[in-house]
Motif scaffolding. Structure first.
Motif, PDB file in Angstrom:
ATOM      1  N   MET A   1       0.842  -1.196   0.000  1.00 13.54           N
ATOM      2  CA  MET A   1       0.000   0.000   0.000  1.00 13.54           C
ATOM      3  C   MET A   1       0.872   1.238   0.000  1.00 13.54           C
ATOM      4  O   MET A   1       1.813   1.348   0.772  1.00 13.54           O
ATOM      5  N   LYS A   2       0.549   2.174  -0.879  1.00 13.05           N
ATOM      6  CA  LYS A   2       1.283   3.429  -0.961  1.00 13.05           C
ATOM      7  C   LYS A   2       0.397   4.553  -0.415  1.00 13.05           C
ATOM      8  O   LYS A   2      -0.754   4.702  -0.818  1.00 13.05           O
ATOM      9  N   ILE A   3       0.968   5.321   0.514  1.00 11.06           N
ATOM     10  CA  ILE A   3       0.220   6.395   1.172  1.00 11.06           C
ATOM     11  C   ILE A   3       0.896   7.723   0.893  1.00 11.06           C
ATOM     12  O   ILE A   3       2.115   7.865   1.074  1.00 11.06           O
ATOM     13  N   GLY A   4       0.116   8.696   0.463  1.00 16.25           N
ATOM     14  CA  GLY A   4       0.627  10.028   0.228  1.00 16.25           C
ATOM     15  C   GLY A   4       0.151  11.002   1.286  1.00 16.25           C
ATOM     16  O   GLY A   4      -0.930  10.831   1.852  1.00 16.25           O
ATOM     17  N   ASP A  63      -2.570   4.836  -3.100  1.00 16.65           N
ATOM     18  CA  ASP A  63      -3.795   4.136  -2.700  1.00 16.65           C
ATOM     19  C   ASP A  63      -4.611   4.987  -1.733  1.00 16.65           C
ATOM     20  O   ASP A  63      -5.848   4.952  -1.737  1.00 16.65           O
ATOM     21  N   MET A  64      -3.911   5.725  -0.873  1.00 19.92           N
ATOM     22  CA  MET A  64      -4.530   6.652   0.071  1.00 19.92           C
ATOM     23  C   MET A  64      -3.764   7.963   0.032  1.00 19.92           C
ATOM     24  O   MET A  64      -2.540   7.959  -0.143  1.00 19.92           O
ATOM     25  N   VAL A  65      -4.478   9.052   0.212  1.00 13.72           N
ATOM     26  CA  VAL A  65      -3.821  10.350   0.324  1.00 13.72           C
ATOM     27  C   VAL A  65      -4.407  11.092   1.523  1.00 13.72           C
ATOM     28  O   VAL A  65      -5.622  11.295   1.607  1.00 13.72           O
ATOM     29  N   PHE A  66      -3.533  11.463   2.455  1.00 10.51           N
ATOM     30  CA  PHE A  66      -3.938  12.260   3.612  1.00 10.51           C
ATOM     31  C   PHE A  66      -3.782  13.745   3.287  1.00 10.51           C
ATOM     32  O   PHE A  66      -2.714  14.170   2.828  1.00 10.51           O
ATOM     33  N   LYS A  87      -9.127   7.726  -9.670  1.00 16.25           N
ATOM     34  CA  LYS A  87     -10.480   7.940  -9.149  1.00 16.25           C
ATOM     35  C   LYS A  87     -10.799   7.053  -7.948  1.00 16.25           C
ATOM     36  O   LYS A  87     -11.740   7.334  -7.200  1.00 16.25           O
ATOM     37  N   ASP A  88     -10.013   5.977  -7.761  1.00 17.45           N
ATOM     38  CA  ASP A  88     -10.277   5.112  -6.609  1.00 17.45           C
ATOM     39  C   ASP A  88      -9.323   5.368  -5.441  1.00 17.45           C
ATOM     40  O   ASP A  88      -9.326   4.631  -4.451  1.00 17.45           O
ATOM     41  N   THR A  89      -8.501   6.403  -5.538  1.00 17.69           N
ATOM     42  CA  THR A  89      -7.637   6.769  -4.409  1.00 17.69           C
ATOM     43  C   THR A  89      -8.496   7.268  -3.256  1.00 17.69           C
ATOM     44  O   THR A  89      -9.381   8.109  -3.440  1.00 17.69           O
ATOM     45  N   LEU A  90      -8.260   6.744  -2.087  1.00 18.19           N
ATOM     46  CA  LEU A  90      -9.027   7.145  -0.904  1.00 18.19           C
ATOM     47  C   LEU A  90      -8.431   8.417  -0.329  1.00 18.19           C
ATOM     48  O   LEU A  90      -7.263   8.453   0.061  1.00 18.19           O
TER      49      LEU A  90
END
Length: 266
Positions: A1-4, A63-66, A87-90
């Motif tokens: 999982m990649k988180i930004g 996958d997720m962006v804070f 478009k599916d990035t949370l």
């Protein structure tokens, strides 16, 4: 999982530290966009994450962006971040006062979850509450909840509760630090060395909080167990009540809640 992370300030750093410390995500899979070159270098060296100026280089792979920016710059930061995002990035916002409707007006395809965490996440003892947007599924909420719970506790709430959450647990660590400092001052005044007084005060608050959470008993019940008739504790409690300490904490939470509402309207 990649988180930004869009923003690498104190709260963003606390989240990153908590996530990394619990082994949920490798530092090499955490990407941070920061405006300050000095801050970029700090995050690279201190946390070993991938930090750079601007999100263009990584945003399309997340996958997720804070969203971990100040409310005043949220609009411009979101407009920049949405460019190239899947478009599916949370999208997970920790911006105080920024409503889900405002976030969804920018991220028109992505699922959105709004979160109010607090800084003890960095020590694995955070308290986070989150609310799902119109496109976020129960599964999206579960993913966010699991990630946040790895750094403490997390619970789902209605968005209408998040201003009060901000006033209590979001701002609450500052109140707790103030109490620790004041208790330590009392210990010093009573003759204890400063370092010992701080340790005693901090551990006392930590232990008291654990008792509340682990026993499930009302704080009044636990307080009564320590408060003997005509003893030392009731003498101290009497002074606190006379000084209006209880009322001051109530008013602090209400004031912080109202400020969160104001930020949401601005």
């Amino acid at each position: 999982m990649k988180i930004g992370f869009i923003g690498g300030g104190m709260m963003g750093e606390a989240l990153m530290k908590g996530i990394i410390a619990q082994g949920e995500v490798s530092p090499s899979d955490i990407y941070v966009s920061e405006k300050s070159a000095q801050r970029v270098e700090y995050l690279k060296n201190e946390l070993k994450v991938r930090a750079e100026i601007g999100p263009a280089g990584f945003i399309g792979d997340m996958d997720m962006v804070f969203l971990a920016i100040k409310p005043q710059v949220a609009a411009s930061a979101m407009a920049e971040a949405v460019q190239g995002m899947k478009k599916d990035t949370l999208v997970i916002s920790i911006v105080a006062g920024l409503t889900i409707a405002s976030i969804e007006s920018c991220f028109t395809q992505q699922p959105v979850v709004r979160v109010m965490p607090n800084t003890p996440l960095a020590s694995g003892a955070g308290m986070s509450c989150y609310a799902r947007g119109s496109r976020a599924t129960a599964g999206d909420g579960a993913r966010v909840g699991e990630l946040l719970a790895s750094c403490g506790r997390a619970t789902e709430v209605a968005e209408t509760a998040l201003d009060a959450v901000t006033g209590l647990s979001g701002s609450g660590p500052a109140y707790a630090f103030l109490v620790i400092d004041a208790l330590a001052d009392g210990g010093v005044a009573a003759g204890l060395p400063r370092a010992m007084a701080i340790e005693l005060a901090a551990q006392t608050l930590l232990g008291s909080a654990k008792m509340v959470l682990e026993t499930g008993k009302h704080p009044n019940v636990l307080r009564d167990a320590v408060t003997s008739p005509a003893g030392t504790t009731i003498a101290g409690v009497r002074k606190l009540e006379a000084a209006g300490v209880r009322s001051a904490f109530i008013e602090a939470v209400i004031a912080a809640t109202e400020r969160s509402k104001e930020l949401g309207r601005s």
